[in-house]
Motif scaffolding. Sequence first.
Motif, PDB file in Angstrom:
ATOM      1  N   TRP A  61      46.004   5.166  17.801  1.00 35.30           N
ATOM      2  CA  TRP A  61      44.939   4.609  16.967  1.00 35.30           C
ATOM      3  C   TRP A  61      43.569   4.842  17.597  1.00 35.30           C
ATOM      4  O   TRP A  61      42.667   4.027  17.475  1.00 35.30           O
ATOM      5  CB  TRP A  61      45.170   3.108  16.759  1.00 35.30           C
ATOM      6  N   ARG A 320      44.409  -4.533  11.626  1.00 38.13           N
ATOM      7  CA  ARG A 320      43.944  -4.179  10.298  1.00 38.13           C
ATOM      8  C   ARG A 320      42.451  -3.854  10.308  1.00 38.13           C
ATOM      9  O   ARG A 320      41.675  -4.448  11.045  1.00 38.13           O
ATOM     10  CB  ARG A 320      44.174  -5.343   9.318  1.00 38.13           C
ATOM     11  N   SER A 348      41.659   6.818   4.129  1.00 38.15           N
ATOM     12  CA  SER A 348      42.368   5.691   4.725  1.00 38.15           C
ATOM     13  C   SER A 348      41.489   5.070   5.798  1.00 38.15           C
ATOM     14  O   SER A 348      40.379   5.547   6.071  1.00 38.15           O
ATOM     15  CB  SER A 348      43.701   6.143   5.343  1.00 38.15           C
ATOM     16  N   TYR A 350      42.209   2.975   9.791  1.00 34.79           N
ATOM     17  CA  TYR A 350      43.208   2.484  10.739  1.00 34.79           C
ATOM     18  C   TYR A 350      42.521   1.737  11.865  1.00 34.79           C
ATOM     19  O   TYR A 350      41.317   1.910  12.118  1.00 34.79           O
ATOM     20  CB  TYR A 350      44.083   3.618  11.278  1.00 34.79           C
ATOM     21  N   GLU A 502      53.943   8.963  10.256  1.00 30.30           N
ATOM     22  CA  GLU A 502      52.753   8.340  10.834  1.00 30.30           C
ATOM     23  C   GLU A 502      52.396   8.935  12.184  1.00 30.30           C
ATOM     24  O   GLU A 502      51.210   9.051  12.511  1.00 30.30           O
ATOM     25  CB  GLU A 502      52.985   6.837  10.997  1.00 30.30           C
ATOM     26  N   PHE A 509      47.980   8.585   7.264  1.00 28.19           N
ATOM     27  CA  PHE A 509      46.541   8.351   7.237  1.00 28.19           C
ATOM     28  C   PHE A 509      45.747   9.521   6.667  1.00 28.19           C
ATOM     29  O   PHE A 509      44.621   9.336   6.217  1.00 28.19           O
ATOM     30  CB  PHE A 509      46.041   8.032   8.644  1.00 28.19           C
ATOM     31  N   HIS A 514      49.138   8.859   1.015  1.00 29.51           N
ATOM     32  CA  HIS A 514      49.791   8.273   2.200  1.00 29.51           C
ATOM     33  C   HIS A 514      51.271   8.631   2.314  1.00 29.51           C
ATOM     34  O   HIS A 514      52.049   7.898   2.906  1.00 29.51           O
ATOM     35  CB  HIS A 514      49.606   6.756   2.211  1.00 29.51           C
ATOM     36  N   LEU A 551      48.660  -1.758   4.722  1.00 25.46           N
ATOM     37  CA  LEU A 551      47.497  -1.116   5.329  1.00 25.46           C
ATOM     38  C   LEU A 551      46.387  -0.828   4.336  1.00 25.46           C
ATOM     39  O   LEU A 551      45.201  -0.963   4.658  1.00 25.46           O
ATOM     40  CB  LEU A 551      47.920   0.204   5.985  1.00 25.46           C
TER      41      LEU A 551
END
Length: 574
Positions: A61, A320, A348, A350, A502, A509, A514, A551
């Motif tokens: 992330w 989130r 998206s 993240y 993912e 993402f 998705h 998400l």
Amino acid sequence: MVTLRRLDRQEIREQLEREQFDVLVIGGGITGAGVALDAAARGLRVGLVERRDFASGTSSWSTKLVHGGIRYLPQLDIGLVHEALVERGRLIRLAPYLVEPLPFVLPLYRFNRHPLGLKRTPPPGLAMSLYVRAGLLAYDLLAGRLNVGRHRRLSQSEIARLAPLLQRDGLFDAYAYYDARTDDARLVMNVLLTAVQHGAVVCNYCEVTGFERQNGRLTAARVRDTLDGHEFAVRAHVFVNATGIHGEEVERLTGDSPEVHIVPSKGVHLVLPRETVQLDEAAVVLPETSDKRLLFVVPWGPRAILGTTDTGMGPLDEPRADDDDIDYLLEHANQYWTRPLSRRDLVSAYAGYRPLIRRGLAESTAQLSRSHVLVEHENGLISILGGKLTTYRHMAEETVDRVAARLGQPSRHVTHRLPLVGTIGLAEARPRLERLAAELGVEASLPALIHSHGVVAELVLQQVAEDESLRHPVVPDLPYLQAQVVHACRYELAQTLADALERRVWVLFADWDHGLPALERISAIMARELGWDEATRQREIERYRQRVHSLFGTERGVAERLAPAAPAGTPGGS
């Protein structure tokens, strides 16, 4: 032909349960992966367990950068910057297919008062330019012989070419300097695969629930397989806690009080179509935010990444991007971009948590150092916490030095010149890979295959040769092939749809939908590879759908197209 060991998770778990290890690493992010590789490369018997999937936390992330951290210069964290710049240069050499140099455009505006987080700067103009340029010169010098490119002042024509949508009103100067970008989750995976090549035994979805002790020393970790509930013990002489934001929890499992206080800091990123920012060969630094930080806009294949925030914590296992985070990033980006960005532009968003270490009275998480802490506990645990993705190799080397000392072995440093899996032979293999990709009709995906796998891309292409149906992309408009899902199951311990979509490929993402329209096909591939029955396959589909809505549902304010009322079959509908 490239060879790679096929991984059977059941056999791996039985091996963990059966054998005695020199060191058991707890945590399968970049830090734990680095420790496992360093220890295995020195000849130690290494086990590693991760309670979820590899790289399923902070390590997937990030802003996807391998960088010195230019904003730490104003904080006078010279040691961290020097360490990171040296490690950046090493990683580019050890995995050139995966870690690639990238120029960064740094603009300076008359309305900037604290660019790069500087606490005190001269007024905008020549004095500020000289001040910033001195910092860029220091950045180059700290990298030494491993520098990847010298900074330079940009002309107006160069600015227009590299960042055509950058705001010109108030712009009085701009520079280019160099850092690097990577696929963070792939980096973790490839470090782990290199460790496996050196004999490490690694397993995901294995949660440490406690420890066994004898005479005050840890002798075994109690482990639960979170996929089937099987419980077992892993015996080792030394245990390494490399669990990031969960480091205190693991320390408590030993029965002793934690010695390190971790302050999680949330970083949020937005994923945009690259055409909305019109970046190709360079990233852009947005030099100042309201909280005296900076932001990056980084081109990433057909997408671009905008980030990051530095805010307080929430649910650690399911971070989130909330409305405030998104508004913050869009508001600041639109101060510098001529084409206004809105929520409708977002593919998206993240979020993840950095494991910052509190050492004193810092006023905010933005002021906490990204340097790491290494703690040797009397019970036999060694905790390596904090730090940056970029410095993982050096952190691992320091940690394994302590492990070796406890085992009565000499320190032997090898990973600074140990190429990651996929590197050796790549230059010679490129013509062969290009011919094979062209014969199979997947030449458009070859750059992405090489970026993910290096020379191991040949194995993926071989799977296409054996089953032509695997030549199709996972989703339209992204370069990932269905063959990569097969590869992930056979060689990378992918166990769930999220593992594949993912982290092994970045569909969740990067795709507008998705990955939802691909679930039937991808779940069928994984069912065949992993032996799922129909009930398991449907559970996996439903679990993945729930993650997507969690998400990206409209209650998060990110994407109206995923509203619960959207009928099945519509773009993004479930």
